[in-house]
Design a protein around this motif. Structure first.
Motif, PDB file in Angstrom:
ATOM      1  N   ALA A 254       1.023  -1.149  -0.104  1.00 26.37           N
ATOM      2  CA  ALA A 254      -0.135  -0.088  -0.205  1.00 26.37           C
ATOM      3  C   ALA A 254       1.036   1.214  -0.050  1.00 26.37           C
ATOM      4  N   LEU A 255       0.313   2.225  -0.490  1.00 26.27           N
ATOM      5  CA  LEU A 255       1.405   3.635  -0.753  1.00 26.27           C
ATOM      6  C   LEU A 255       1.642   4.305   0.569  1.00 26.27           C
ATOM      7  N   PRO A 256       0.973   4.277   1.790  1.00 25.52           N
ATOM      8  CA  PRO A 256       1.279   4.751   2.998  1.00 25.52           C
ATOM      9  C   PRO A 256       2.568   3.743   3.453  1.00 25.52           C
ATOM     10  N   ILE A 257       2.670   2.655   3.373  1.00 23.13           N
ATOM     11  CA  ILE A 257       3.881   1.674   3.676  1.00 23.13           C
ATOM     12  C   ILE A 257       4.993   2.163   2.657  1.00 23.13           C
ATOM     13  N   ARG A 258       4.712   2.070   1.394  1.00 19.72           N
ATOM     14  CA  ARG A 258       5.831   2.829   0.493  1.00 19.72           C
ATOM     15  C   ARG A 258       6.376   3.966   0.680  1.00 19.72           C
ATOM     16  N   ASN A 259       5.582   4.916   1.161  1.00 19.64           N
ATOM     17  CA  ASN A 259       6.185   6.376   1.332  1.00 19.64           C
ATOM     18  C   ASN A 259       6.781   6.212   2.783  1.00 19.64           C
ATOM     19  N   GLN A 260       6.577   5.496   3.578  1.00 21.41           N
ATOM     20  CA  GLN A 260       7.159   5.220   4.952  1.00 21.41           C
ATOM     21  C   GLN A 260       8.732   4.669   4.943  1.00 21.41           C
ATOM     22  N   LEU A 261       8.450   3.443   4.122  1.00 22.26           N
ATOM     23  CA  LEU A 261       9.883   3.252   3.761  1.00 22.26           C
ATOM     24  C   LEU A 261      10.751   3.842   2.795  1.00 22.26           C
ATOM     25  N   GLY A 262      10.324   4.666   1.880  1.00 17.28           N
ATOM     26  CA  GLY A 262      11.007   5.780   1.174  1.00 17.28           C
ATOM     27  C   GLY A 262      11.738   6.681   2.046  1.00 17.28           C
ATOM     28  N   ARG A 291      10.332  -4.431   5.207  1.00 17.68           N
ATOM     29  CA  ARG A 291       9.336  -5.145   6.080  1.00 17.68           C
ATOM     30  C   ARG A 291       8.108  -4.213   5.796  1.00 17.68           C
ATOM     31  N   GLU A 292       6.904  -4.657   6.063  1.00 25.17           N
ATOM     32  CA  GLU A 292       5.729  -4.105   6.164  1.00 25.17           C
ATOM     33  C   GLU A 292       5.285  -3.290   7.230  1.00 25.17           C
ATOM     34  N   ASP A 293       6.293  -3.477   8.324  1.00 18.56           N
ATOM     35  CA  ASP A 293       5.915  -2.695   9.685  1.00 18.56           C
ATOM     36  C   ASP A 293       6.807  -1.472   9.294  1.00 18.56           C
ATOM     37  N   GLN A 417       5.016   8.369  -3.518  1.00 18.47           N
ATOM     38  CA  GLN A 417       4.242   9.828  -3.784  1.00 18.47           C
ATOM     39  C   GLN A 417       4.086  10.167  -2.537  1.00 18.47           C
ATOM     40  N   ASP A 418       5.036  11.592  -2.343  1.00 16.92           N
ATOM     41  CA  ASP A 418       5.035  12.169  -1.289  1.00 16.92           C
ATOM     42  C   ASP A 418       5.588  13.564  -1.376  1.00 16.92           C
ATOM     43  N   LEU A 420       8.613  15.449   0.313  1.00 17.13           N
ATOM     44  CA  LEU A 420       9.712  15.413   1.175  1.00 17.13           C
ATOM     45  C   LEU A 420      10.365  16.633   1.708  1.00 17.13           C
ATOM     46  N   SER A 421       9.685  17.847   1.592  1.00 15.25           N
ATOM     47  CA  SER A 421      10.289  18.900   1.988  1.00 15.25           C
ATOM     48  C   SER A 421      10.391  19.198   3.275  1.00 15.25           C
ATOM     49  N   ASP A 422       9.813  18.590   4.094  1.00 14.07           N
ATOM     50  CA  ASP A 422      10.042  18.518   5.647  1.00 14.07           C
ATOM     51  C   ASP A 422      11.304  17.679   5.975  1.00 14.07           C
ATOM     52  N   LEU A 423      11.462  16.545   5.362  1.00 14.88           N
ATOM     53  CA  LEU A 423      12.817  15.749   5.417  1.00 14.88           C
ATOM     54  C   LEU A 423      14.081  16.558   5.116  1.00 14.88           C
ATOM     55  N   LEU A 424      13.856  17.180   4.231  1.00 16.23           N
ATOM     56  CA  LEU A 424      14.940  18.121   3.481  1.00 16.23           C
ATOM     57  C   LEU A 424      15.264  19.229   4.354  1.00 16.23           C
ATOM     58  N   SER A 425      14.286  19.861   4.997  1.00 18.82           N
ATOM     59  CA  SER A 425      14.591  20.864   6.178  1.00 18.82           C
ATOM     60  C   SER A 425      15.105  20.361   7.405  1.00 18.82           C
TER      61      SER A 425
END
Length: 433
Positions: A254-262, A291-293, A417-418, A420-425
């Protein structure tokens, strides 16, 4: 390993034969195209480079072992070679030699000083992974701990230094190195250091422990294998078995998991670059599992790049100058990093277009699967072609650039699909006024 390439003399003769064959092709190409127009010359040259790349890849792949690892490392420095040659050599990263289990057993017992059955309660004879300098077996310690054991092929470390010199000589004689000798010396010194580190599993064990301690203090879902020193040596590395799914499997979640992993993957590598100042610089998808967690497992810390505080500060300043589209400041730091020699040679308008394309994945709600930045970069590249000689490969930036671009493609594989501006900051805070 192939017996035909098992001695320094035989390896030298194979490389010399490769050089002679390619030199002959180069001379024939020059004679045939002496009266051709520019378009025909360009097409013929591209075809020649493709043939040369295939010849190099086939020769190094056949020789395996030390010289194959040299070819793999050289392929990571794509700015050194014409793209046709780089693309052909890159396939070496997907080849792997096999070794009889009896030889693996001898290597383990010699390195650890005990019979295999005294060290492990179970040791699978078939490797589940293999590479140019060794292979990996699953095993179980007498405590019941499941482990993986990396076993280096005998003699590989002794051959690598001479093989690197021969490969460089062959490439230089064929005129395939696109940079001046001073920069060649710096870059090949870095390749030699990288090679030395990968061949010494004690260095990799040290790298693993540093990374493991660093990440455990920040995020328990970044998983680095544990080193078992009692069962490790310069040529043997025993690690905890850490299982996860491939990036291909993770891309179906699922997209939320993929985003979390990325996000976790980019954050981990960014923290290594900007805070630990030593980072895992092989972004090949096979070096990561998921992993899916939301956990990300990072394997293979044999390839590590250490950064000086000064280099990190230049990168922080580059990011901030890019955010502000401050081209003069951007160029000053590019010059300090030896990416450019002179300022004011690349048009400011093109700089700003490139900055928008390069920052888009990190500063907007971005669909990595659509990959708009890459598509737009291909268009910009054509417009920028006549200015490319302004930029040159830099020993300080090659591995960071390779790592960042490699992980961009990992996020594409994850279909992320996310925003990432907060991550860069977080990784590169804006300077306070």
């Amino acid at each position: 390993m192939a017996k035909s390439a098992s001695t320094p003399t035989r390896r030298f003769l194979k490389l010399a034969g490769m050089t002679a064959t390619i030199a002959s092709k180069t001379i024939t190409h020059s004679i045939r195209n002496i009266k051709a127009d520019d378009q025909a010359k360009t097409s013929a040259k591209s075809q020649l480079f493709q043939e040369i790349g295939i010849q190099i890849a086939d020769t190094l792949g056949e020789m395996k072992g030390a010289v194959m690892k040299v070819g793999q490392i050289a392929s990571q420095y794509k700015d050194l070679f014409p793209k046709e040659v780089s693309n052909a050599i890159a396939k070496l990263q997907r080849q792997a030699p096999a070794m009889p289990f009896s030889d693996i057993q001898k290597q383990v017992e010699s390195a650890l000083g005990k019979p295999l059955t005294h060290i492990f309660s179970d040791f699978e004879p078939e490797p589940f992974a293999a590479a140019s300098i060794g292979q990996v077996h699953r095993a179980t310690l007498h405590t019941g701990q499941q482990v993986v054991v990396k076993v280096q092929y005998p003699g590989v470390d002794e051959a690598c230094a001479s093989d690197l010199k021969q490969v460089r000589l062959a490439l230089r004689m064929m005129g395939l190195l696109k940079i001046d000798k001073t920069l060649q010396d710096k870059l090949f010194a870095e390749i030699q250091d990288s090679l030395d580190n990968e061949l010494n599993y004690q260095i990799e064990a040290h790298n693993l422990e540093i990374a493991r301690n660093f990440h455990q203090a920040i995020d328990s879902k970044i998983i680095i294998p544990q080193v078992f020193h009692e069962y490790s040596s310069r040529h043997i590395l025993t690690l905890s078995l850490e299982m996860g799914e491939s990036i291909e499997t993770a891309s179906t979640w699922a997209l939320p998991i993929r985003n979390q992993l990325g996000r976790r993957l980019i954050q981990a590598i960014g923290q290594e670059i900007f805070y630990l100042k030593r980072f895992h610089c092989d972004p090949h998808p096979g070096n990561f599992a998921f992993r899916e967690d939301g956990s990300v497992i990072i394997y293979d810390y044999g390839s590590i790049k250490q950064l000086s505080e000064q280099t990190v500060e230049h990168y922080r300043a580059l990011v901030n100058a890019a955010r502000e589209s401050n081209i003069p400041q951007l160029e000053q730091h590019l010059k300090q990093l030896e990416v450019i020699e002179e300022t004011g040679k690349f048009p400011e308008m093109l700089y700003k277009q490139w900055l928008e394309v390069l920052l888009r994945p990190l500063t907007t709600q971005y669909n990595f699967e659509e990959n708009s930045s890459h598509h737009d970069a291909m268009i910009l590249a054509k417009q920028s072609l006549k200015y490319w000689d302004v930029f040159k490969p830099s020993a300080e930036t090659l591995m960071i650039n390779r790592t960042v671009s490699g992980h961009y493609w990992n996020l594409i594989h994850l279909k992320m699909q996310d925003d990432l501006s907060d991550l860069l900051s977080d990784l590169v805070p804006k300077p306070t006024v």
